[in-house]
Write an enzyme that holds these catalytic residues in place. Structure first.
Site, PDB file in Angstrom:
ATOM      1  N   HIS A 167      49.007  66.773  70.768  1.00  0.00           N
ATOM      2  CA  HIS A 167      49.455  66.587  69.379  1.00  0.00           C
ATOM      3  C   HIS A 167      48.236  66.039  68.622  1.00  0.00           C
ATOM      4  CE1 HIS A 167      53.247  65.654  71.606  1.00  0.00           C
ATOM      5  NE2 HIS A 167      53.858  66.223  70.597  1.00  0.00           N
ATOM      6  N   ASP A 203      47.807  62.388  69.143  1.00  0.00           N
ATOM      7  CA  ASP A 203      47.404  61.906  70.476  1.00  0.00           C
ATOM      8  C   ASP A 203      45.895  61.676  70.517  1.00  0.00           C
ATOM      9  OD1 ASP A 203      49.985  62.617  71.258  1.00  0.00           O
ATOM     10  OD2 ASP A 203      49.325  64.525  72.125  1.00  0.00           O
TER      11      ASP A 203
HETATM   12  C1  XLS Z   1      59.655  65.808  73.347  1.00  0.00           C
HETATM   13  C2  XLS Z   1      58.903  67.045  73.441  1.00  0.00           C
HETATM   14  C3  XLS Z   1      57.477  67.015  72.920  1.00  0.00           C
HETATM   15  C4  XLS Z   1      56.929  68.398  72.732  1.00  0.00           C
HETATM   16  C5  XLS Z   1      55.694  68.472  71.905  1.00  0.00           C
HETATM   17  O1  XLS Z   1      60.756  65.682  73.861  1.00  0.00           O
HETATM   18  O2  XLS Z   1      58.953  67.457  74.781  1.00  0.00           O
HETATM   19  O3  XLS Z   1      56.668  66.246  73.729  1.00  0.00           O
HETATM   20  O4  XLS Z   1      56.665  69.023  73.967  1.00  0.00           O
HETATM   21  O5  XLS Z   1      55.885  67.933  70.636  1.00  0.00           O
END
Ligand code: XLS
Ligand code: CA
Ligand code: CA
Length: 438
Positions: A101, A104
């Site tokens: 993300h 991140d």
């Molecule tokens: C959350 C999601 C997230 C997505 C990416 O539950 O799994 O991590 O994979 O935004």
């Protein structure tokens, strides 16, 4: 640059008899399965957020792990330290992809212009590391659920200003994904849903999510993004209800808004089970609709009602997953370990042992799914089960030629149908056990 995971060696395949905690028992990257090396069947990825950012904080307690990697948290120095740690980790564990993300990678600034600048700086550094190591980006995404501005969603927000901030994040995250050569771009609708219908215009919100996705697809193509966009379905959490409830719902949405040429699905195991399905169910729904793009490889806990994002351990589920993937002809995406070590597993060794577990589980899944297909009994049974559609009136029904009157006349002539044949579920389950443990 100093080594971060000191004392942890390159992780190697030692075989099922090995008792070495820091070795693979089943994942043998170059082993050929159905004509292809394991590493090509299983493009594994590290989730930047869980592995490098998440330190074990939960709603009841503080972090247990140290993910500072020697730097002061929430600084650009820390952002660079995470890059160093991430690349050292991926090299040592032998995985070739990562997912991220925007948030991140760097701490978000109060002014979005400064956030953009930080993202440019850190991705320059990541690119250097990628070129030096050959490690690649599987997919990128924008975090449009943590910042308070997204309390009512991003594309589905009641505020047009918030919609614009979502657009700005998607635009930048797409540019970064292109810069890093990502295979895909994900929309997980974290807060694209509602808490109560009393304050919600559901139709307008869904139309707006589709508008944001259309803008993203058009912009992505205009800057040379040739990969797939993905919707990642999840039924709830953080919202009470999320619009991309499950694979079937997301596919219906994509078709309704004409987005199905640009988008496929990123199916996460734990989200499928939260929706009341098996992992295999959502993979099957995606596959038969030509929409199986990528996988978030984790598992939930059926005794807990939330998204625990555990490293995959269940070999039955992994086998059925790989069965669907092999039948689908592989993935355009990969297997992203959207998974975190349990909170009490807080050491560096735990980070490696978690990936060893996940990679070994999926390697077993691949080996066993290939064996199940080569064994052929399950496929042969399913084929035979529908044999009545290959001749006579059955063939006319399946060919789309029969009329309702013709089918009814057939029934009247028969007076009563024969019993449709045993489903033999127990026999098939024992075939699976035989293939797994025989
Ligand atoms: C959350 C999601 C997230 C997505 C990416 O539950 O799994 O991590 O994979 O935004
Ligand atoms: Ca996920
Ligand atoms: Ca999850």
């Amino acid at each position: 640059m100093a080594e971060i995971f000191t004392g942890i060696p390159q992780i190697r395949y030692e075989g099922p008899q090995s008792k070495n905690a820091l070795a693979f028992k089943f994942y043998d990257a170059n082993r050929i399965v159905l004509g292809k090396p394991m590493r090509e069947h299983l493009p594994f990825a590290m989730a930047w957020w869980h592995n490098l950012c998440n330190a074990g904080k939960d709603i009841f307690g503080d972090p247990t792990a140290d993910k500072s990697f020697g730097a002061q948290k929430d600084t650009m120095e820390h952002a660079r330290a995470k890059v160093d740690a991430g690349f050292e980790f991926m090299q040592k564990v032998g995985i070739e992809y990562f997912c991220f993300h925007d948030n991140d990678l760097v701490p978000e600034a109060d002014d979005i212009n400064e956030t953009y600048r930080r993202l440019d700086e850190i991705t320059d550094y990541m690119l250097e590391k990628m070129q030096a190591t050959g490690i690649k980006c599987l997919w990128g995404t924008a975090n449009m659920f943590s910042n308070p501005r997204f309390m009512n969603g991003a594309g589905s927000s009641n505020s047009a200003e918030v919609f614009c901030f979502a657009a700005a994040q998607v635009k930048k995250a797409l540019e970064l994904t292109v810069k890093l050569g990502g295979r895909g771009y994900v929309f997980w609708g974290g807060r694209e849903g509602y808490e109560t219908l009393l304050n919600t215009d559901m139709k307008f919100e869904q139309d707006n999510i589709a508008r944001l996705m259309r803008m993203a697809a058009d912009y992505g193509r205009s800057i040379g993004f040739a990969g797939d966009f993905y919707i990642e379905p999840k039924p709830k959490e953080p919202m009470k209800h999320q619009y991309d409830y499950d694979a079937a719902t997301a596919i219906g949405f994509l078709r309704a808004y004409g987005l199905d040429k640009d988008f496929k699905l990123n199916v996460e195991a734990n989200h499928a089970t939260l929706a009341g399905h098996t992992f295999q169910h959502d993979l099957r729904v995606s596959r038969i609709n030509g929409m199986l793009g990528s996988i978030d490889a984790n598992q939930g806990d059926l005794l807990l009602g939330w998204d625990t994002d555990e490293f995959p351990f269940d070999v039955y589920d992994a086998t059925m997953c790989l069965y669907e993937v092999l039948k689908s002809g592989g993935l355009t995406g990969g297997f992203n370990f959207d998974a975190k070590a349990r909170r009490p597993s807080y050491t560096y060794e735990d980070m490696f042992e978690s990936f060893i577990l996940g990679m070994d589980t999926f390697a077993l899944g691949l080996i066993k799914a290939a064996a199940l297909i080569e064994d052929g009994r399950v496929d042969a049974f399913v084929k035979e089960r529908y044999a009545s559609y290959r001749e006579g009136i059955g063939a006319r029904i399946a060919g789309g030629d029969a009329t309702l009157e013709e089918c009814a006349a057939n029934a009247l002539a028969l007076k009563a149908p024969a019993m449709p044949g045993s489903g033999r579920q127990e026999y098939l389950e024992s075939v699976v056990n035989g293939v797994l443990f025989g």
